[in-house]
Design a protein around this motif. Structure first.
Motif, PDB file in Angstrom:
ATOM      1  N   SER A 174     118.586  93.811  66.655  1.00  0.00           N
ATOM      2  CA  SER A 174     118.843  92.209  66.533  1.00  0.00           C
ATOM      3  C   SER A 174     118.650  92.058  65.190  1.00  0.00           C
ATOM      4  O   SER A 174     118.385  92.765  64.297  1.00  0.00           O
ATOM      5  CB  SER A 174     117.401  91.568  67.451  1.00  0.00           C
ATOM      6  OG  SER A 174     116.436  91.603  66.511  1.00  0.00           O
ATOM      7  N   VAL A 204     120.776  95.286  73.287  1.00  0.00           N
ATOM      8  CA  VAL A 204     120.531  93.857  72.514  1.00  0.00           C
ATOM      9  C   VAL A 204     119.715  93.025  73.718  1.00  0.00           C
ATOM     10  O   VAL A 204     119.900  92.908  74.747  1.00  0.00           O
ATOM     11  CB  VAL A 204     121.750  93.270  72.155  1.00  0.00           C
ATOM     12  CG1 VAL A 204     122.751  94.045  71.103  1.00  0.00           C
ATOM     13  CG2 VAL A 204     122.864  93.020  73.590  1.00  0.00           C
ATOM     14  N   ALA A 219     128.564  91.770  71.934  1.00  0.00           N
ATOM     15  CA  ALA A 219     127.748  93.088  72.077  1.00  0.00           C
ATOM     16  C   ALA A 219     128.458  93.951  73.323  1.00  0.00           C
ATOM     17  O   ALA A 219     128.682  95.020  73.248  1.00  0.00           O
ATOM     18  CB  ALA A 219     126.402  92.882  72.465  1.00  0.00           C
ATOM     19  N   TRP A 267     127.733  97.707  74.250  1.00  0.00           N
ATOM     20  CA  TRP A 267     126.343  97.613  74.379  1.00  0.00           C
ATOM     21  C   TRP A 267     125.744  96.959  75.515  1.00  0.00           C
ATOM     22  O   TRP A 267     126.662  96.155  76.189  1.00  0.00           O
ATOM     23  CB  TRP A 267     125.732  96.859  72.998  1.00  0.00           C
ATOM     24  CG  TRP A 267     126.507  97.426  71.717  1.00  0.00           C
ATOM     25  CD1 TRP A 267     126.985  98.730  71.510  1.00  0.00           C
ATOM     26  CD2 TRP A 267     126.475  96.879  70.567  1.00  0.00           C
ATOM     27  NE1 TRP A 267     127.251  98.828  70.350  1.00  0.00           N
ATOM     28  CE2 TRP A 267     126.924  97.565  69.469  1.00  0.00           C
ATOM     29  CE3 TRP A 267     125.964  95.494  70.018  1.00  0.00           C
ATOM     30  CZ2 TRP A 267     127.088  97.539  68.155  1.00  0.00           C
ATOM     31  CZ3 TRP A 267     126.259  95.154  68.766  1.00  0.00           C
ATOM     32  CH2 TRP A 267     126.627  96.055  67.713  1.00  0.00           C
TER      33      TRP A 267
END
Length: 364
Positions: A106, A182, A195, A200
């Motif tokens: 992050s 994330v 993301a 992700w």
């Protein structure tokens, strides 16, 4: 639905630091013994209440004391650390755990961390993107790397001696790298779209109202489409603050009513920090509400699921009806004001709540 664990963690500042670290480790070891699939821990360097200053150091301490649980950074705050350090340390923890590692990342959310490191006025989102791009390039490419950017330039060209290994950044255990996760903490997050486009997967925060959690899935699905893949609800993790007790009276008092309730303490801390940081909208059903109108009792009542195993299972299913199907429920860890109740809640969650939840889902 799978069961995982996440903790920031947050402890009353007056507690003994060594004792809270022991308590946090004990919770992860218990989660492993109970069959929790994953365990994530956060990090902050300038907070007396959030006292894990290095999630990777903490996870390394668990390597030989856990057997099956996948351990995750929750998160590595990329703008605060040089990408070379991140790449090298993630490679090390991934090899220590022989692939039982999840790479949570992050931009970092604690303002005092940013100030202490001279980054309070920096574009930390931009630094975050450049940082992860560099980390991935370091794992993908061979030395001397020669990476350039706005914030970091990386090379070992002048000192490289490949024949003896100097100037070489080690690779992770998992090929090409650990799964990247994330945290999603904003309503209608655009970050989760970006993301997902990169492959992700998300964890929706436990301090978001259900109506805002619900907004994450469409954006995640949009990002998956941009990345050329079909979104799978099995990849969506959703965190919740949950307390399970043997009786409703104990559950109600410990989670919602007691002056020393760890759940009330947790949300009082977050409310204070988010108001100061201009992010209190996370707690607002109506975004036009004034910050001073936010009420701790209402926040705790809305965001904390508490009760007996049967009641908690019903509340989880109702929450799922609101936000939509998701693959992993992430149990949010809180301070063990009463260690026996804290442990028992985790046990009941694994042994009694989740079987009820999954039996109901299987009947759909």
């Amino acid at each position: 639905m799978k069961l995982s664990y996440f903790t920031m963690p947050l402890h009353p500042p007056e507690r003994n630091y060594a004792e809270t670290l022991k308590e946090d480790r004990a919770a992860f070891i218990l989660a492993d013994q109970l069959g929790y699939e994953e365990g994530f821990v956060g990090e902050h360097v300038t907070d007396r209440a959030e006292t894990v200053t290095s999630c990777l150091m903490f996870l390394a301490s668990l390597a030989s004391d856990t057997k099956n649980i996948k351990l995750g950074s929750g998160t590595v705050n990329l703008p605060l650390t040089h990408p070379v350090i991140v790449a090298a340390q993630i490679a090390m923890i991934d090899n220590l755990l022989e692939g039982r590692f999840l790479f949570g990342i992050s931009p970092g959310g604690l303002m005092s961390d940013a100030e202490a490191l001279g980054l309070l006025d920096a574009d930390r989102n931009e630094m975050f993107v450049e940082g992860i791009d560099h980390v991935l390039a370091l794992w993908r490419e061979d030395p001397p790397y020669n990476l350039t950017g706005k914030y970091w330039n990386i090379s070992t060209e002048k000192t490289l001696m490949s024949d003896i290994g100097q100037g070489v950044i080690l690779k992770p255990y998992q090929d090409p790298h650990p799964p990247i996760v994330v945290t999603v903490v904003a309503p209608y997050s655009k970050g989760v779209t970006a993301a997902a486009a990169r492959g992700w997967t998300p964890i929706s925060g436990n301090f978001l109202l259900p109506q805002w959690v619900k907004t994450h899935w469409p954006n995640y699905a949009e990002g998956c489409a941009l990345g050329g893949r079909v979104a799978d609800t099995a990849d969506w993790r959703v965190a919740k603050s949950i307390f399970v007790a043997e009786d409703e009276k104990t559950a109600r008092e410990y989670a919602h009513e007691a002056r020393n309730s760890p759940y009330r303490f947790y949300y009082q801390q977050l409310l204070t920090k988010l108001v100061a940081g201009g992010r209190a909208n996370l707690f607002k059903e109506d975004q036009s509400m004034a910050d001073e109108d936010l009420d701790l009792d209402h926040i705790v009542e809305t965001l904390v699921i508490a009760g007996t195993a049967e009641s908690v299972a019903e509340q989880i299913l109702e929450f799922r009806e609101t936000v939509g199907d998701f693959g992993t429920l992430v149990y949010a860890g809180h301070d063990w004001v009463d260690p026996s109740l804290g442990r028992r809640s985790m046990e009941l969650m694994a042994h009694e709540v989740m079987p009820r939840v999954n039996e109901a889902i299987d009947k759909e």
